[in-house]
Design an enzyme around this catalytic site. Structure first.
Site, PDB file in Angstrom:
ATOM      1  N   GLU A 166       0.992  -1.033  -0.154  1.00 49.45           N
ATOM      2  CA  GLU A 166      -0.141   0.027   0.119  1.00 49.45           C
ATOM      3  C   GLU A 166       0.886   1.374  -0.088  1.00 49.45           C
ATOM      4  O   GLU A 166       0.661   2.033   1.299  1.00 49.45           O
ATOM      5  CB  GLU A 166      -0.423   0.322   1.229  1.00 49.45           C
ATOM      6  CG  GLU A 166      -2.241  -1.215   1.322  1.00 49.45           C
ATOM      7  CD  GLU A 166      -3.127  -0.787   1.901  1.00 49.45           C
ATOM      8  OE1 GLU A 166      -3.492   0.586   2.603  1.00 49.45           O
ATOM      9  OE2 GLU A 166      -4.385  -1.413   1.888  1.00 49.45           O
ATOM     10  N   GLU A 366      -5.831  -8.849   0.601  1.00 51.21           N
ATOM     11  CA  GLU A 366      -6.007  -7.989   1.405  1.00 51.21           C
ATOM     12  C   GLU A 366      -8.053  -7.908   1.693  1.00 51.21           C
ATOM     13  O   GLU A 366      -7.774  -7.471   0.492  1.00 51.21           O
ATOM     14  CB  GLU A 366      -5.759  -7.012   2.100  1.00 51.21           C
ATOM     15  CG  GLU A 366      -4.355  -6.846   2.968  1.00 51.21           C
ATOM     16  CD  GLU A 366      -4.194  -6.230   3.075  1.00 51.21           C
ATOM     17  OE1 GLU A 366      -4.675  -5.128   4.558  1.00 51.21           O
ATOM     18  OE2 GLU A 366      -2.751  -5.638   3.728  1.00 51.21           O
TER      19      GLU A 366
HETATM   20  C1  BG6 Z   1      -3.971  -2.506   5.122  1.00 44.15           C
HETATM   21  C2  BG6 Z   1      -2.930  -2.210   5.298  1.00 44.15           C
HETATM   22  O1  BG6 Z   1      -4.035  -0.982   4.448  1.00 44.15           O
HETATM   23  O2  BG6 Z   1      -5.438  -2.157   5.713  1.00 44.15           O
HETATM   24  C3  BG6 Z   1      -2.602  -2.849   7.013  1.00 44.15           C
HETATM   25  O3  BG6 Z   1      -1.785  -3.059   4.397  1.00 44.15           O
HETATM   26  C4  BG6 Z   1      -4.146  -2.441   7.902  1.00 44.15           C
HETATM   27  O4  BG6 Z   1      -1.872  -3.334   7.344  1.00 44.15           O
HETATM   28  C5  BG6 Z   1      -5.463  -2.891   7.052  1.00 44.15           C
HETATM   29  O5  BG6 Z   1      -3.987  -2.818   9.219  1.00 44.15           O
HETATM   30  C6  BG6 Z   1      -6.874  -2.084   7.478  1.00 44.15           C
HETATM   31  O6  BG6 Z   1      -6.206  -0.701   8.588  1.00 44.15           O
HETATM   32  P1  BG6 Z   1      -6.214  -0.849   9.647  1.00 44.15           P
HETATM   33  O7  BG6 Z   1      -5.383   0.891   9.954  1.00 44.15           O
HETATM   34  O8  BG6 Z   1      -7.597  -0.990  10.193  1.00 44.15           O
HETATM   35  O9  BG6 Z   1      -5.459  -2.344  10.207  1.00 44.15           O
END
Ligand code: BG6
Length: 468
Positions: A166, A366
């Site tokens: 990201e 993700e």
């Molecule tokens: C993505 C990242 O941006 O989103 C993760 O790659 C992150 O590291 C995930 O945990 C969710 O975001 P957050 O801020 O809710 O943890």
């Protein structure tokens, strides 16, 4: 493709799950690890730090056994850069290599394919102190050296690599990119310069991977928000198009085509915030391309054309542009942490858009649902909301596959409860519950949530159970 195969997940589909080092490992100063940008950031009150996280460093065997029970074909995790290079001296920390040797060997023992992110928001603090992390071109060489060490050491067992996680979030967050305290911190000019350095770095690492490990595959991971126009007013439609170009296509175009989209470059030039291009940069950007695209997707965005008033004022910096305003989408209901609502169809749309534009295989690296959860009596977490979320997104993946998208795999975020990137441990994403609170570490024991059992069956049936 035969008609009967049109709607199936491919037989070799990579059913996976994801984590990242600083969010899961803990042991933040053990066995020679150095501090990272995220270890040393100023933490908002009430939120925990990276010291223990999910304690995966000490419990990786138990965690891998759970992955095997789940039936994972692939596990996406990141290597902690400062565990391998704790300082700026260039000396490798052998104990750091050993931890990942042990983890990788354990995964392979269970036939789980490692999918390794080289850099996920944790620049060694030493590089921030020395020259301001990715604000400086010097960081490129350090990153390349680090990646080459990984290729040399793990390349006999690891065939899939991710360069940078990201970049959009990273370039805008000084606590990730290691640029805290640098002159011009927070300015758009510096933000795009940081991004440019990351793009050069990722290209050099892709080239090194292709040279050192000809059979391996490497690609970037980007978050991509499909952007809807708030109305069918032509100006809103243009604003949505602009937002996708600025937020997502810019990074992917540089990664894949080796050039900035003309619209974005002109936008940056007009505002005096375009990155400085040195002689040779264009050549580096054009030198190679990824083998696949990693996609992180959580929700979609909705925008309208900028009228007279700036409605973006209170939004995070990565959504503040003078061409559009982010507005609510009345079709989606928000929940505690998923404040923009959830949009499974948006995932299918993005898969189609990305595949049409780049014609490269895609892995969903993700996709997940956050909720504050409490353990019910009898060690139960009935996370039906997460099951619904993953089910609906997977169904859209399957539609995208039948529409022609080459989708290699799907990794929900996250395999186990982890420390959120910005909001602490109460914001849980895992299929496995970790018995700790924000500050009370309790016994850190692992408990399978309802979604764990559900996803296990999805994997076992290669997706058929989604429709039962
Ligand atoms: C993505 C990242 O941006 O989103 C993760 O790659 C992150 O590291 C995930 O945990 C969710 O975001 P957050 O801020 O809710 O943890």
């Amino acid at each position: 493709m035969k008609l009967e195969n049109l709607n199936k997940f491919p037989d070799n589909f990579l059913w996976g799950a994801s984590t990242s080092a600083f969010q899961v490992e803990g042991a933040y100063l053990e066995d020679g690890k150095g501090l990272s940008s995220v270890d040393t950031r100023k933490i908002p009150e009430g939120i925990t730090d990276t010291k223990v996280a999910s304690d995966h460093y000490h419990r990786y065997k138990e965690d891998v056994a759970l992955m095997a029970e789940l039936g994972l074909k692939s596990y996406r995790f990141s290597i902690s850069w400062p565990r391998i290079y704790p300082d700026a001296s260039g000396k490798v920390n052998e104990a750091g290599l050993k931890f990942y040797d042990d983890l990788i060997n354990e995964l392979i023992e269970y036939n789980i394919e490692p999918l390794i992110t080289i850099y996920h928001f944790d620049v060694p603090k030493a590089l921030t102190d020395e020259f301001g992390g990715f604000a400086s071109r010097k960081c490129i060489d350090y990153y390349v050296e680090y990646a080459k060490t990984l290729f040399k050491h793990f390349g006999d067992r690891v065939n899939k690599w991710i360069t940078i996680n990201e970049q959009l979030m990273d370039m805008f967050n000084p606590d990730f990119s290691g640029t805290r305290g640098v002159d011009g911190e927070g300015s758009m000019k510096l933000t795009y310069q940081i991004s440019h350095h990351m793009s050069l770095a990722e290209k050099k690492v892709m080239a090194a991977c292709h040279e050192m490990l000809p059979n391996a595959k490497i690609g970037p991971v980007n978050c991509f928000q499909v952007v809807y126009p708030a109305t069918s007013k032509p100006e809103d439609v243009v604003a949505a198009f602009d937002a996708e170009e600025i937020l997502s296509y810019m990074l992917l175009d540089v990664s894949v085509k080796g050039e900035y989209p003309k619209y974005v470059w002109n936008y940056l030039e007009e505002r005096g915030i375009a990155p400085e291009m040195l002689e040779g940069d264009e050549e580096i950007l054009k030198s190679t391309k990824p083998d696949f695209i990693g996609l992180n997707y959580y929700f979609s965005l909705c925008v309208e054309a900028r009228n007279s008033k700036d409605k973006n004022e209170n939004l995070p910096p990565f959504w503040k542009y003078d061409k559009f305003d982010v507005v609510d989408n009345k079709f989606f209901r928000s929940s505690e942490w998923m404040i923009h609502g959830t949009d499974p169809v948006g995932l299918r749309l993005i898969l189609r858009k990305i595949y049409t534009r780049y014609n490269l295989p895609i892995i969903i690296t993700e996709n997940g649902y956050a909720q504050s959860e409490v353990l019910e009596e009898g060690d139960i977490v009935n996370d039906d909301y997460r099951i619904n979320y993953i089910r609906e997104h997977l169904k859209q993946c399957k539609l995208a596959i039948s529409e022609g998208v080459e989708l290699l795999g799907y990794c929900p975020w996250s395999f186990i409860d982890i420390l959120s990137g910005r909001q602490g441990f109460s914001k849980r994403y895992g299929l496995v519950y970790v018995n700790r609170d924000e500050h009370d570490l309790k016994d850190l024991r692992r408990i399978k949530k309802k979604s764990f059992h559900w996803y296990k069956n999805v994997i076992k049936t290669n997706g058929k159970s989604l429709y039962e």
